[in-house]
Motif scaffolding. Structure first.
Motif, PDB file in Angstrom:
ATOM      1  N   SER A 111       0.833  -1.202   0.000  1.00 39.82           N
ATOM      2  CA  SER A 111       0.000   0.000   0.000  1.00 39.82           C
ATOM      3  C   SER A 111       0.868   1.253   0.000  1.00 39.82           C
ATOM      4  CB  SER A 111      -0.915   0.020   1.225  1.00 39.82           C
ATOM      5  OG  SER A 111      -1.836  -1.051   1.185  1.00 39.82           O
ATOM      6  N   PRO A 125       0.683   4.337  -9.048  1.00 35.26           N
ATOM      7  CA  PRO A 125      -0.190   3.277  -8.524  1.00 35.26           C
ATOM      8  C   PRO A 125      -0.627   2.325  -9.634  1.00 35.26           C
ATOM      9  CG  PRO A 125      -0.904   5.442  -7.771  1.00 35.26           C
ATOM     10  CD  PRO A 125       0.130   5.676  -8.831  1.00 35.26           C
ATOM     11  N   TYR A 126      -0.695   1.035  -9.304  1.00 37.53           N
ATOM     12  CA  TYR A 126      -1.142   0.064 -10.304  1.00 37.53           C
ATOM     13  C   TYR A 126      -2.481  -0.552  -9.931  1.00 37.53           C
ATOM     14  CZ  TYR A 126       0.617  -3.718  -7.243  1.00 37.53           C
ATOM     15  OH  TYR A 126       0.840  -4.582  -6.189  1.00 37.53           O
ATOM     16  N   VAL A 128      -6.119   0.389  -7.386  1.00 39.22           N
ATOM     17  CA  VAL A 128      -6.881   1.091  -6.356  1.00 39.22           C
ATOM     18  C   VAL A 128      -7.506   0.040  -5.458  1.00 39.22           C
ATOM     19  CG1 VAL A 128      -8.849   2.597  -5.873  1.00 39.22           C
ATOM     20  CG2 VAL A 128      -7.316   3.103  -7.789  1.00 39.22           C
ATOM     21  N   ASN A 129      -7.315   0.193  -4.166  1.00 42.03           N
ATOM     22  CA  ASN A 129      -7.722  -0.826  -3.224  1.00 42.03           C
ATOM     23  C   ASN A 129      -8.227  -0.162  -1.957  1.00 42.03           C
ATOM     24  OD1 ASN A 129      -8.087  -3.484  -2.561  1.00 42.03           O
ATOM     25  ND2 ASN A 129      -5.941  -4.032  -2.538  1.00 42.03           N
ATOM     26  N   TYR A 226     -10.063   4.208   1.562  1.00 43.03           N
ATOM     27  CA  TYR A 226      -9.496   4.239   0.211  1.00 43.03           C
ATOM     28  C   TYR A 226      -8.004   3.919   0.274  1.00 43.03           C
ATOM     29  CZ  TYR A 226      -7.785   6.080  -4.243  1.00 43.03           C
ATOM     30  OH  TYR A 226      -7.177   6.208  -5.474  1.00 43.03           O
ATOM     31  N   GLU A 228      -4.290   2.771  -2.365  1.00 38.42           N
ATOM     32  CA  GLU A 228      -3.637   2.471  -3.637  1.00 38.42           C
ATOM     33  C   GLU A 228      -2.433   1.576  -3.376  1.00 38.42           C
ATOM     34  OE1 GLU A 228      -4.544   6.639  -6.050  1.00 38.42           O
ATOM     35  OE2 GLU A 228      -2.584   6.328  -5.137  1.00 38.42           O
TER      36      GLU A 228
END
Length: 260
Positions: A111, A125-126, A128-129, A226, A228
């Motif tokens: 993260s 960022p690869y 979104v998490n 939220y 990334e």
């Protein structure tokens, strides 16, 4: 007076010329500074730190590693024209290992946080998490929000040293928090009734829901926080970061990223 004025002007011009020369020389030195991009290619190997305990990104198995980020690490190494060499680390040691030169890059569901970014660079960022709970399916309705979870009778289990633990300690002031060292078997503790839930990345709780019947992810598409994910890189090396970002961009544009 005319002669004095000419002398003053000449002095100013000389000063400006010296300043410009210094700036140009400084820029030349900055451009000439060695980059990890060159070091890795000369070495013939990309040193990739990974925890090996975080499906579906990285998993240590039979003396090697597998997972999404393991395959992407091999892709990055191929783009550099070198071999990927994996170095196992722990979540609590990531920043130390990166700062010591043990890693050229750290990959494996990491993260992006501002605290981490004080000490390292991140790639673009690869993914979104976000953070989401995973519970026994019978308890899914009980644990929908932070307020639902943060009660004295709730037992929250967490792996040490990463953003999961930081999120839990920052948001749960009343729930019982238990640190469990094995991030691979930790979900079995919930199934066995030794804990009520774990907070993890939304993609991980989806994977564990499929892998372990009886466990259910709670609102993974609407996470509690939220987040990334990116690849951790040495601080200050803009040249190397630029290469990694461009590789990642092309991997996405060509479909390689989606295929993996």
């Amino acid at each position: 007076m005319a002669i004095a004025s000419m002398i003053r002007r000449a002095g100013v011009a000389a000063g400006l010329a010296f300043a410009v020369t210094a700036v140009v020389a400084s820029g030349a030195r900055a451009q000439a500074a060695p980059s990890l991009l060159d070091t890795v290619q000369s070495r013939g190997a990309l040193q990739v730190c990974t925890t090996g305990d975080y499906k579906p990104f990285t998993l240590a198995k039979d003396g090697s590693f597998e997972g999404i980020d393991i395959e992407l690490a091999k892709s990055l190494a191929k783009a550099l024209g070198v071999e990927a060499k994996f170095v196992q680390t722990k979540w609590a040691d990531l920043l130390t290992d990166m700062g010591s030169g043990k890693c050229d890059v750290a990959m494996g569901g990491i993260s992006v946080t501002l605290d981490r970014q004080k000490k390292v660079f991140f790639s673009s960022p690869y993914l979104v998490n976000g953070k989401a709970p995973i519970v026994r399916c019978a308890d899914k309705a009980k644990f929908q929000t932070v307020a639902d979870i943060d009660k004295p009778e709730t037992r929250v289990i967490v792996n040490p040293g990463g953003t999961n633990e930081r999120f839990v300690r920052a948001n749960f002031k009343h729930a019982k928090i238990e640190v469990f060292p094995d991030n691979v078997t930790i979900f079995n503790e919930i199934l066995a009734g030794k804990a009520d839930l774990m907070i993890a990345e939304s993609i991980e709780v989806k994977v564990q829901e499929k892998a372990k019947p009886g466990l259910c992810a709670v609102n993974p598409d609407e996470p509690l926080q939220y987040g990334e994910m990116g690849y951790m890189l040495p601080r200050g090396d803009a040249t190397f970061k630029g290469f990694v970002d461009q590789w990642l961009h092309l991997a996405k544009a060509t479909g390689e990223f989606a295929k993996i």
